[in-house]
Design an enzyme around this catalytic site. Sequence first.
Site, short mmCIF file in Angstrom:
data_model
loop_
_atom_site.label_atom_id
_atom_site.label_comp_id
_atom_site.label_asym_id
_atom_site.label_seq_id
_atom_site.Cartn_x
_atom_site.Cartn_y
_atom_site.Cartn_z
N ASP A 373 0.84 -1.19 0.00
CA ASP A 373 0.00 0.00 0.00
C ASP A 373 0.88 1.25 0.00
O ASP A 373 1.44 1.59 1.02
CB ASP A 373 -0.97 0.00 1.19
CG ASP A 373 -0.28 -0.31 2.52
OD1 ASP A 373 0.78 -0.96 2.52
OD2 ASP A 373 -0.81 0.10 3.55
N GLU A 569 11.93 3.23 7.73
CA GLU A 569 11.01 2.22 7.18
C GLU A 569 11.38 1.80 5.77
O GLU A 569 11.24 0.64 5.40
CB GLU A 569 9.60 2.83 7.19
CG GLU A 569 8.52 2.01 6.51
CD GLU A 569 7.24 2.82 6.31
OE1 GLU A 569 6.19 2.19 6.13
OE2 GLU A 569 7.29 4.06 6.33
#
Length: 632
Positions: A373, A569
């Site tokens: 996503d 991340e």
Amino acid sequence: MSCSDKFIESQTVFELPVEQTIHDLLAGYDTDGDKRITKDDAPSNKDYYMLSTKGDTVILRNTYYISNLLQELAIANDSAHPTLLISLRQIQEPPAERISRRIRTQFWDDLTRTIDAEGLDRIAHDDKMHDSKQRIYVPSTDPVAIAYFKDLEQQKPNLEVVILPKDITAEYVQSINEKPGILALKIEHNRGVPFVVPGGRFNEMYGWDSYFEGIGLLIDNRLDLAKAMVDNFCYQVTHYGKILNANRSYYLTRTQPPFLSSFIREVYHKMPRKDKEWLAESLYTCILEYETVWMQGNRYTPQTGLNRYYAGGIGIPPETEPGHFNEILETYAKERGLTIQQFEDQYKTGQLKSASLDRYFVHDRTLRESGHDTSWRLDDTAADLNSVDVNSLLYKYERDFEYLISSYFKDGFKGPNGKIYTGAYWHEQAAKRKMLMHKYLWNEQAKGYFDYNVKTQQITDFQSATNYFPLWAGLATKDEAAVMVTSLMRELKAKGGITGSSRASLEQYSGGSEVQRQWDWPNGWAPHQMMLWQGLLNYGYENEAYELAYRWLWMITRNAVDYNGTIPEKYDVVAASHKVYAEYGNVGTDFAYITRSGFGWMNASYQYGMSILPHDYIVKLDALIDPDELFK
């Protein structure tokens, strides 16, 4: 003695006043005021002097060394120590060694959570709760958890315990969107079974993140924590019907990429004393997940015999930030003469209906279920795709079932509904999937696996890192692997590793949109790197695996050296930078003085890369040898 040009081994110990030294460092070197010392701070002519207990003077002229000192002072300050005793060796710790050590000794513990009396405050207090309540949803099928949390509710006035209905429908999940809460996980011996979270705003147990974190935990000899995460996954299957996107209330209709069989197998392999009862219980639950989540309902497509992601739910995904879908909603609002907010409010309540918008959100929830996503590969089409990734993962399930039953349950294994399974049965299932994937997903002209659209009955041509998951699963033939490896290194290799997609596919599928999807070029993600390194090793392509692993670790190390230990991340692997300008920002880049936890699967990728790279590559990594020079 100058420490600016080379590493000088020394056990000389310095005693420093913590608060004053932090103040001096920030005043002298943190010119942008972000409480970090990085390469972006304005150059300074000031040398920072440290006086040892013997009166020796050391001059530090290296941003990496000075930021290391700041980090160690921050750790001492956390512990309320007025002074810090530190050696020159600690300040000059080689960067790869330092990153790996901090992951092993600090980061995993900082990312560990429990849902119980001791851990609830840490996990329930964040901006996802919408109000001041600590709200926890408990499955009606778990009397142990109900008793535990109902008792805790009496002790904590701010805690609200909600017992979920036995039949959790999409309508029910929608009805609690305005009252979000954490979902209970396993209670054992009157304590919550622990798990690792990704970090930052991701303060819950995520689906596929957990498997990759588990790889790092096993490398770092944290078998207890990896096993506990498998137990929590099995709890989710038993009581919520699936492995959840994450254990938040609004994820009850959504799963994540399936890795449970691999997780079980790898944990069991690491057990010094094999707990066969644990293996049997875990294997049973994994087969249950395979049969009920993947081989029934919308995630199975009878016309091809293959699988797809297909998330349940109704309406707009509630976890998205305000305004995320304004570009989509604006068209529908204008058609009805409404503002975007008016349209959104009426659509949420069901006052306004739109079949096409409903379908758009089916695709959107599905791409979130896929873990990717977002990506232009899946935009407004995710639920129509027999994707390479999910079918590769389910092939791995079938092969893992074959191996585990054949190795440890030679007389057969009693699974759900009392059916007796043999290794031969799962061998046949895997062979069948392999044949169907070759029929529908293999593009002979392009020499690769691509997603198949069951609605248009056409194979796609989007070049994605997920196209190469068959290498990880061991599904590709040797001839297929040979051409796939050539394609991988040509299409997706960048300075810092593997990109999520090719630039050509991004440009083709985005239609000229300036919106950057974070799982596409130029960005790279830890799970793709880890799976493709293993895939290359599976087929004997060690040199390619080492090159890609080195590129990824070099990028992490270079950025940590330059940016005060930052472990985020994701990365822009083309620029080899953590400065990613995509829709959700970059978790793990916002901290003061020191990063205390890195990011879950990024930590794991570093430990995994360190475990497979030969020693001479680690030496080059510590020296920060540019990969483009190393792999000319």
